[in-house]
Design a protein around this motif. Structure first.
Motif, short mmCIF file in Angstrom:
data_model
loop_
_atom_site.label_atom_id
_atom_site.label_comp_id
_atom_site.label_asym_id
_atom_site.label_seq_id
_atom_site.Cartn_x
_atom_site.Cartn_y
_atom_site.Cartn_z
N LEU A 1 -92.03 -64.10 106.95
CA LEU A 1 -91.22 -63.14 106.68
C LEU A 1 -91.68 -61.80 106.51
N GLY B 1 -90.37 -58.61 108.83
CA GLY B 1 -90.14 -57.17 108.23
C GLY B 1 -90.74 -56.21 108.84
N LEU C 1 -87.82 -58.23 103.84
CA LEU C 1 -88.62 -59.18 104.35
C LEU C 1 -90.00 -58.81 104.11
N THR D 1 -79.05 -61.79 104.96
CA THR D 1 -80.26 -61.94 104.69
C THR D 1 -80.70 -62.33 103.33
N ILE E 1 -83.11 -65.77 102.75
CA ILE E 1 -84.40 -65.68 102.05
C ILE E 1 -84.27 -66.72 101.05
#
Length: 484
Positions: free
Chosen positions: A74, A78, A118, A170, A174
């Motif tokens: 992640l 990001g 992220l 998002t 996550i």
């Protein structure tokens, strides 16, 4: 009218794929056409029995993937999003403007927020530690008093996503990845951009990575039998949005599934007369401008014991400032009409109303408010004593902003007892702190199964001075001697 009703968008229809476990599924000869409030259109695939079978059988699971690898992946995604020249980000920003009428500033802020979330690898580990008790509990057995415990994913998660706040996608994804659940992201008809863009960015980095292969982004109509089938076979359903979305999750889930409900909620702010008014009104303007008050955490009402006209003067200046700093997102015809009707209703009742391109401020008795419109419409409710606020709190209240911050000491217990979930300083409503709750929940706990290996017979156990032999206890009536 203060809202901006958007002009018709170009009639060209853009094709949007589904993403199914890291693979693109393009619209075929009979695509489903999504039309957005501003007139823009997209062609997407239709959900079919064959697609449902694929969605019900992920090619991988994340149970054996170390959490640190998930978080590191992640983080790398990001960093892609942090680059303004990254093609996927540029397309995403363009789509937010095309579909939602976002200003450039608002679209950039949304992409920046995705990138920052992220990349927050330390905070992601801390989320696991705070909600599940130990940052390594998804990977190994953790001693806890007379047992060792480990958290396991529930399996396949289905996310019913909202159309009002793109960032929710998002957050929901996550949480599923941190708990090692595979994810079917069912995006809203008005907001396909975020789910598809995230899933595609995973394939950009590594199309074979377990994270990439554990995420799908699709759509189905509310009354779709195939959609109900997917909900019925899910292990956990994250339902965002209005009552219909949450109720649909409960209606269609299996008896073994867990539903994590997010919404519907409302939020407001309380301002004391001794507050720093410049800071308080600036914070309220921020909380009322983000997402044009479409989010559950958006401030719609302000209760204050300060002089209301002077307060409204300051608030108007800050809303004017935000009109320049964060230009307004185009509102739908329905949103514009709702705001206009409420302004007219309050004027008819003789209430003090100010309105302009920056939004509206209505000084009114809360008992006379029938609707809470969006489009930066803020009600100011004068009260003689801030303790009166409690009568306007019930379990539909999510976030209460406070100024000065010291108010939380005198108000939080009573307001929490009546149903409020979250207290923040005015201006921080869209910023969720590590360790806080979401709609009164700790979501990661609901998305995992806690498995325990308890100590054997010869381990006396905490506070005990004899072995645990149940037969002997029963035979010799020694249950009374368990604690000595």
């Amino acid at each position: 009218m203060t809202g901006h009703v958007v002009l018709p968008a170009p009639t060209k229809v853009k094709a949007h794929p589904f993403m199914v476990w890291g693979e693109r599924v393009e619209p075929d000869g009979d695509p489903r056409i999504l039309e957005y409030p501003n007139g823009a259109k997209s062609a997407i695939p239709r959900l079919t029995p064959a697609l449902v079978e694929r969605l019900e059988n992920p090619p991988t699971d994340l149970a054996e993937t170390p959490l640190q690898e998930i978080v590191a992946y992640l983080n790398r995604i990001g960093h892609l999003w942090n680059n303004e020249e990254y093609a996927r980000r540029r397309l995403y920003v363009r789509e937010l403007k095309r579909m939602h009428g976002y200003s450039q500033q608002m679209a950039d802020a949304e992409a920046d927020l995705i990138s920052a979330t992220l990349r927050a690898h330390a905070q992601l580990h801390d989320m696991v530690a705070v909600e599940l008790g130990h940052r390594q509990i998804m990977d190994r057995w953790i001693p806890r008093e007379d047992a060792e415990v480990r958290a396991y994913p529930r399996g396949r998660s289905v996310h019913i996503l909202p159309g009002n706040v793109p960032y929710s996608t998002t957050v929901s994804l996550i949480r599923a990845l941190l708990t090692k659940n595979t994810s079917v992201l069912k995006y809203a008809a008005g907001e396909p951009a975020t789910a598809v863009a995230l899933a595609q960015s995973f394939t950009d980095l590594d199309p074979t990575h377990p994270v990439t292969r554990s995420v799908s982004a699709v759509f189905w109509e509310r009354d779709s039998e195939l959609g109900r089938q997917l909900l019925g076979s899910a292990d956990v359903i994250c339902a965002w949005g209005g009552a219909e979305a949450v109720n649909a999750a409960y209606r269609n889930c299996s008896s073994e599934a867990i539903v994590v409900p997010y919404g519907p909620r409302r939020s407001f702010t309380v301002v004391g007369k001794d507050a720093d008014m410049a800071r308080a009104t600036r914070g309220i303007a921020h909380d009322a401008s983000m997402y044009e008050q479409r989010a559950c955490f958006s401030t719609h009402q302000v209760f204050t014991d300060a002089e209301p006209e002077e307060f409204a003067d300051l608030l108007q200046k800050e809303l004017e400032r935000y009109e320049e700093m964060l230009p307004r997102t185009s509102v739908t015809a329905d949103e514009a009409a709702q705001a206009a009707m409420e302004v007219a209703a309050q004027q008819f009742l003789g209430q003090r109303v100010r309105t302009g391109s920056w939004g509206s401020i209505l000084i009114a008795d809360p008992a006379g408010v029938s609707e809470l419109p969006s489009a930066r419409t803020v009600f100011v409710h004068p009260v003689a004593d801030l303790a009166e606020v409690s009568q306007w709190v019930d379990p539909t209240v999510q976030t209460i902003g406070l100024a000065p911050w010291s108010l939380h000491e005198q108000l939080r217990h009573e307001l929490a007892r009546r149903g409020a979930c979250r207290f923040v300083e005015a201006g921080l409503s869209p910023f969720f702190r590590l360790g806080g709750s979401h709609d009164g929940l700790q979501p990661l706990q609901m998305m995992t199964r806690m498995v325990a290996v308890e100590a054997p017979r010869l381990n006396y156990g905490k506070g005990m001075v004899v072995p645990i032999d149940q037969s002997e206890f029963l035979e010799h009536r020694r249950l009374r001697d368990l604690l000595m």
